[in-house]
Design a protein around this motif. Structure first.
Motif, PDB file in Angstrom:
ATOM      1  N   ASP A   1      38.062 -62.716 -20.455  1.00 45.69           N
ATOM      2  CA  ASP A   1      39.135 -61.776 -21.031  1.00 45.69           C
ATOM      3  C   ASP A   1      40.071 -62.669 -21.917  1.00 45.69           C
ATOM      4  O   ASP A   1      40.593 -62.088 -22.934  1.00 45.69           O
ATOM      5  CB  ASP A   1      39.769 -61.070 -20.175  1.00 45.69           C
ATOM      6  CG  ASP A   1      39.034 -60.175 -19.174  1.00 45.69           C
ATOM      7  OD1 ASP A   1      38.006 -59.140 -19.780  1.00 45.69           O
ATOM      8  OD2 ASP A   1      38.641 -60.385 -17.962  1.00 45.69           O
TER       9      ASP A   1
ATOM     10  N   THR B   1      35.358 -66.606 -25.375  1.00 40.94           N
ATOM     11  CA  THR B   1      35.775 -65.340 -25.343  1.00 40.94           C
ATOM     12  C   THR B   1      34.559 -64.398 -25.065  1.00 40.94           C
ATOM     13  O   THR B   1      34.725 -63.284 -24.739  1.00 40.94           O
ATOM     14  CB  THR B   1      36.493 -64.900 -26.559  1.00 40.94           C
ATOM     15  OG1 THR B   1      35.787 -65.404 -27.618  1.00 40.94           O
ATOM     16  CG2 THR B   1      37.651 -65.633 -26.733  1.00 40.94           C
TER      17      THR B   1
ATOM     18  N   ARG C   1      40.966 -57.360 -24.516  1.00 36.93           N
ATOM     19  CA  ARG C   1      39.852 -58.308 -23.991  1.00 36.93           C
ATOM     20  C   ARG C   1      39.670 -59.333 -25.251  1.00 36.93           C
ATOM     21  O   ARG C   1      39.765 -59.197 -26.192  1.00 36.93           O
ATOM     22  CB  ARG C   1      38.582 -57.595 -23.824  1.00 36.93           C
ATOM     23  CG  ARG C   1      38.824 -56.694 -22.746  1.00 36.93           C
ATOM     24  CD  ARG C   1      37.818 -56.717 -21.763  1.00 36.93           C
ATOM     25  NE  ARG C   1      38.054 -55.892 -20.556  1.00 36.93           N
ATOM     26  CZ  ARG C   1      37.746 -56.139 -18.962  1.00 36.93           C
ATOM     27  NH1 ARG C   1      37.288 -57.221 -18.952  1.00 36.93           N
ATOM     28  NH2 ARG C   1      37.913 -55.435 -18.256  1.00 36.93           N
ATOM     29  N   GLY C   2      39.281 -60.567 -24.730  1.00 39.82           N
ATOM     30  CA  GLY C   2      39.045 -61.614 -25.473  1.00 39.82           C
ATOM     31  C   GLY C   2      40.320 -62.383 -26.343  1.00 39.82           C
ATOM     32  O   GLY C   2      39.984 -62.677 -27.519  1.00 39.82           O
TER      33      GLY C   2
ATOM     34  N   GLU D   1      34.859 -69.017 -29.230  1.00 44.94           N
ATOM     35  CA  GLU D   1      33.965 -68.037 -29.391  1.00 44.94           C
ATOM     36  C   GLU D   1      33.061 -67.952 -27.987  1.00 44.94           C
ATOM     37  O   GLU D   1      32.690 -67.130 -27.704  1.00 44.94           O
ATOM     38  CB  GLU D   1      32.955 -68.423 -30.608  1.00 44.94           C
ATOM     39  CG  GLU D   1      31.535 -67.236 -30.719  1.00 44.94           C
ATOM     40  CD  GLU D   1      30.964 -67.604 -31.942  1.00 44.94           C
ATOM     41  OE1 GLU D   1      29.921 -66.812 -32.221  1.00 44.94           O
ATOM     42  OE2 GLU D   1      30.970 -68.570 -32.706  1.00 44.94           O
TER      43      GLU D   1
END
Length: 261
Positions: free
Chosen positions: A227, A223, A3-4, A220
């Protein structure tokens, strides 16, 4: 899927040779996935096959193939003929320009691609019905031209199990700004996108990253709600060197150092 993560998007019109020249730098810079858009003058699958030959861990994705122009049976046949690595592949598909029957067309394409053994399909979606289709019947959705807050709202509406990626047009040098402005104006002139910007209450430029100083904050913000963020690279000219420079300066393993340089 992690994720992210941060990925990169390139134009399919660059062609396989150029993409093969850029892909190793994309992998070295730490990007999660290389996304290639599919256009009448740029075969995304052929470009991804070229990238696959010169990389080992980089994931590969189409963003997106319009299924009104390229039927799912044709897409699946090309994936097989090119021997694309299915463990690294995400097929992003969209309904295309034909509005009538869009949901049914995409639903059928998902079924065909899954039936052909392609395990991961994402649906490019503007509206809530198409987003729900991608979340429920494919492996997720790809958003496009949305600001961070709206991306988070749309992702939350799909539920915690839905995988959501977002394309973000990104320029990091002054010389690329004019191209970004032209791309932004072009999409703002399309009725479906213009209506979407109006619904969200934003200007098209609000959905882009316009220079290197905005990069860290934008990543930032995005995210936090989705995902995967795909930095759609906008560079001064379509040379291999320009895209390699973009990758080196924005990649997750080097972005903080390059932005401060």
């Amino acid at each position: 899927m992690t994720r992210g993560v941060v990925s990169i998007g390139l134009a399919g019109s660059l062609g396989p040779d150029a993409v093969a020249g850029i892909a190793p730098a994309v992998e070295a810079a730490g990007f999660h996935t290389l996304w290639i858009n599919d256009t009448p003058d740029g075969d995304a699958l052929a470009a991804l096959a070229a990238a696959a030959r010169v990389t080992s861990t980089l994931r590969l994705a189409t963003g997106v193939v319009p299924v009104d122009r390229r039927p799912a049976t044709e897409i699946a046949a090309e994936v097989a003929s090119l021997a694309l690595p299915l463990d690294r592949l995400t097929l992003g598909i969209g309904s295309g320009m034909a509005k009538q029957g869009a949901l049914a067309r995409v639903r059928e394409a998902i079924e065909v691609l899954h039936g052909a053994g392609i395990p991961r399909v994402l649906v490019g979606a503007l509206g809530p019905k198409m987003r729900r289709l991608g979340a429920d019947e494919a492996e997720g959705v790809l958003l496009n031209w949305v600001p961070p807050t709206e991306a988070a709202v749309q992702a939350e509406a799909l539920g915690p199990e839905a995988y959501v990626a977002v394309y973000v047009r990104t320029a990091i040098v002054d010389a690329a700004r004019a191209r970004l402005d032209a791309e932004t104006a072009r999409y703002a002139s399309f009725p479906n996108y213009a209506a979407n910007f109006a619904r969200m209450g934003v200007d098209a430029a609000d959905t882009t990253i316009r220079d290197a100083t905005e990069l860290a904050g934008a990543l930032e913000a995005y995210t936090a709600g989705v995902d995967e963020v795909v930095l759609r690279a906008i560079v001064p000219d379509d040379t291999v060197e320009a895209y390699i420079d973009f990758a080196r300066r924005t990649g997750p393993t080097q972005a903080s150092a390059s932005v401060s340089a």
